[in-house]
Scaffold this motif. Sequence first.
Motif, short mmCIF file in Angstrom:
data_model
loop_
_atom_site.label_atom_id
_atom_site.label_comp_id
_atom_site.label_asym_id
_atom_site.label_seq_id
_atom_site.Cartn_x
_atom_site.Cartn_y
_atom_site.Cartn_z
N MET A 1 0.84 -1.20 0.00
CA MET A 1 0.00 0.00 0.00
C MET A 1 0.88 1.25 0.00
N LYS A 2 0.63 2.15 -0.92
CA LYS A 2 1.39 3.40 -0.98
C LYS A 2 1.06 4.26 0.22
N VAL A 3 2.09 4.81 0.85
CA VAL A 3 1.90 5.60 2.06
C VAL A 3 0.99 6.79 1.79
N SER A 4 1.17 7.42 0.62
CA SER A 4 0.36 8.60 0.31
C SER A 4 -1.12 8.25 0.18
N LEU A 5 -1.42 7.12 -0.46
CA LEU A 5 -2.82 6.69 -0.62
C LEU A 5 -3.42 6.32 0.72
N GLN A 6 -2.63 5.66 1.55
CA GLN A 6 -3.14 5.27 2.86
C GLN A 6 -3.45 6.51 3.70
N ALA A 7 -2.58 7.52 3.64
CA ALA A 7 -2.83 8.76 4.37
C ALA A 7 -4.06 9.48 3.84
N PHE A 8 -4.25 9.43 2.53
CA PHE A 8 -5.38 10.11 1.88
C PHE A 8 -6.71 9.45 2.24
N VAL A 245 -1.28 23.34 1.27
CA VAL A 245 0.17 23.19 1.19
C VAL A 245 0.81 24.23 0.29
N HIS A 246 0.16 24.53 -0.83
CA HIS A 246 0.75 25.44 -1.82
C HIS A 246 0.11 26.82 -1.83
N GLU A 270 5.36 8.07 -1.82
CA GLU A 270 5.48 9.07 -0.77
C GLU A 270 4.68 10.34 -1.01
N ALA A 271 3.93 10.44 -2.13
CA ALA A 271 3.28 11.72 -2.40
C ALA A 271 2.05 11.55 -3.29
N LEU A 272 1.18 12.54 -3.21
CA LEU A 272 0.04 12.72 -4.11
C LEU A 272 0.38 13.84 -5.08
N SER A 273 0.03 13.65 -6.35
CA SER A 273 0.30 14.69 -7.34
C SER A 273 -0.95 15.00 -8.14
N ARG A 275 -1.12 17.09 -11.67
CA ARG A 275 -0.23 17.73 -12.65
C ARG A 275 1.15 17.91 -12.02
N ASP A 276 1.63 19.15 -11.89
CA ASP A 276 2.96 19.39 -11.33
C ASP A 276 2.95 19.71 -9.84
N LEU A 277 1.76 19.77 -9.25
CA LEU A 277 1.67 20.05 -7.82
C LEU A 277 1.81 18.76 -7.02
N VAL A 278 2.66 18.77 -6.01
CA VAL A 278 2.94 17.58 -5.22
C VAL A 278 2.62 17.86 -3.75
N VAL A 279 1.95 16.91 -3.12
CA VAL A 279 1.67 16.98 -1.68
C VAL A 279 2.26 15.72 -1.05
N LYS A 280 3.23 15.88 -0.20
CA LYS A 280 3.89 14.73 0.43
C LYS A 280 2.96 14.03 1.41
N ALA A 281 3.25 12.74 1.63
CA ALA A 281 2.40 11.94 2.52
C ALA A 281 2.31 12.54 3.92
N SER A 282 3.42 13.08 4.41
CA SER A 282 3.41 13.68 5.75
C SER A 282 2.46 14.87 5.81
N ALA A 283 2.40 15.65 4.71
CA ALA A 283 1.49 16.79 4.66
C ALA A 283 0.05 16.33 4.54
N ILE A 284 -0.18 15.24 3.78
CA ILE A 284 -1.53 14.67 3.69
C ILE A 284 -2.04 14.29 5.08
N GLU A 285 -1.22 13.61 5.84
CA GLU A 285 -1.60 13.20 7.19
C GLU A 285 -1.94 14.40 8.06
N GLU A 286 -1.11 15.43 7.98
CA GLU A 286 -1.33 16.62 8.81
C GLU A 286 -2.62 17.33 8.44
#
Length: 325
Positions: A1-8, A245-246, A270-273, A275-286
């Motif tokens: 399981m991808k960490v970013s998807l699990q956090a989301f 985040v952005h 480790e991240a959700l994207s 297009r070119d915008l990226v949100v890291k898994a740690s930020a998703i959790e927060e």
Amino acid sequence: MKVSLQAFMANLIDYAGLFPPTSLPLDEAIRNYAVYRSEKDAWMLGPFIIPISQLEKLAPYVSLFSRELPLSLSVIGRKSAKEDDWQRGLQEDLALVEAFRQRHGDCVKIGTLEQLLPPIELEQELLEAFATETARHNLNTFCELAAPLDVDWEVNLLKTLDCIAAHNEQHNSQLGFKLRTGGVSAEMFPLPAQVASAIIGCRDRGIAMKFTAGLHHPIRMYRDEVGTRMHGFLNVFTAGMAAYVHHLDVVETTQILADEDPNHFSFTTEALSWRDLVVKASAIEEVREKLLCSYGCCSFDEPRQDLKELGILYTEDDLSEKVFY
């Protein structure tokens, strides 16, 4: 399981099987929830949503749950157009919640109250009394705006958010905001720009959000059953996370909400994207923990199946059956 998807997706979907368009009988809906609580995908499941008027009808079904897997509930308070009736109804609702808790002990967890605000000019004294009472009963409370989606909607929205923010700045008992993102007919769906205004309005004021209605599918699309485009839950939560985040503005957030191309959304380890915008898994959790809480959906199967069809979600069984070249 991808960490970013699990956090989301963690505890993202509050089960609202009693509500349209599914509108299941209570017996079927609560038995569905009991099954979902024990499935592999239970980590994506939030509480069972129940109107306060039906809370006592759940009593015969508490035996389907246990201390280890309790019946987790989000209660919808009664509606009232007049302030006095609303306050009196709140006291009666809270008494019902407390009695149900006392009767069933650790097999039931009632953690959230979803409350439609009365259609009146809000005053700080009213919000303070409301928040104090719900906090005293250990309820995480989300307020819903009682206003039609007309030309004055955004003005009413921002006034309400200002009142909530003013309260939250002065008191420990925090209030969240619940946004209705659809319904059973086209006129019940806010425009992407309206959803963006709510997201940015809550972001700028530090108000936690939950969503309800219309978010059956991951990606925004036209649906014949409602005669309009339905918002996608990937759009809504990605837009919210990227906005936080952005520091996106309403126009930029609207672009994510209006996007109907699933190829623009992706999860890496480790991240959700988008297009070119990226949100890291740690930020998703927060952001999920503090600000973008969950959404109510009358189906738990439909969102999961759609994610699988998009190639975003796979179970261990799915992976074992896939052939890789």
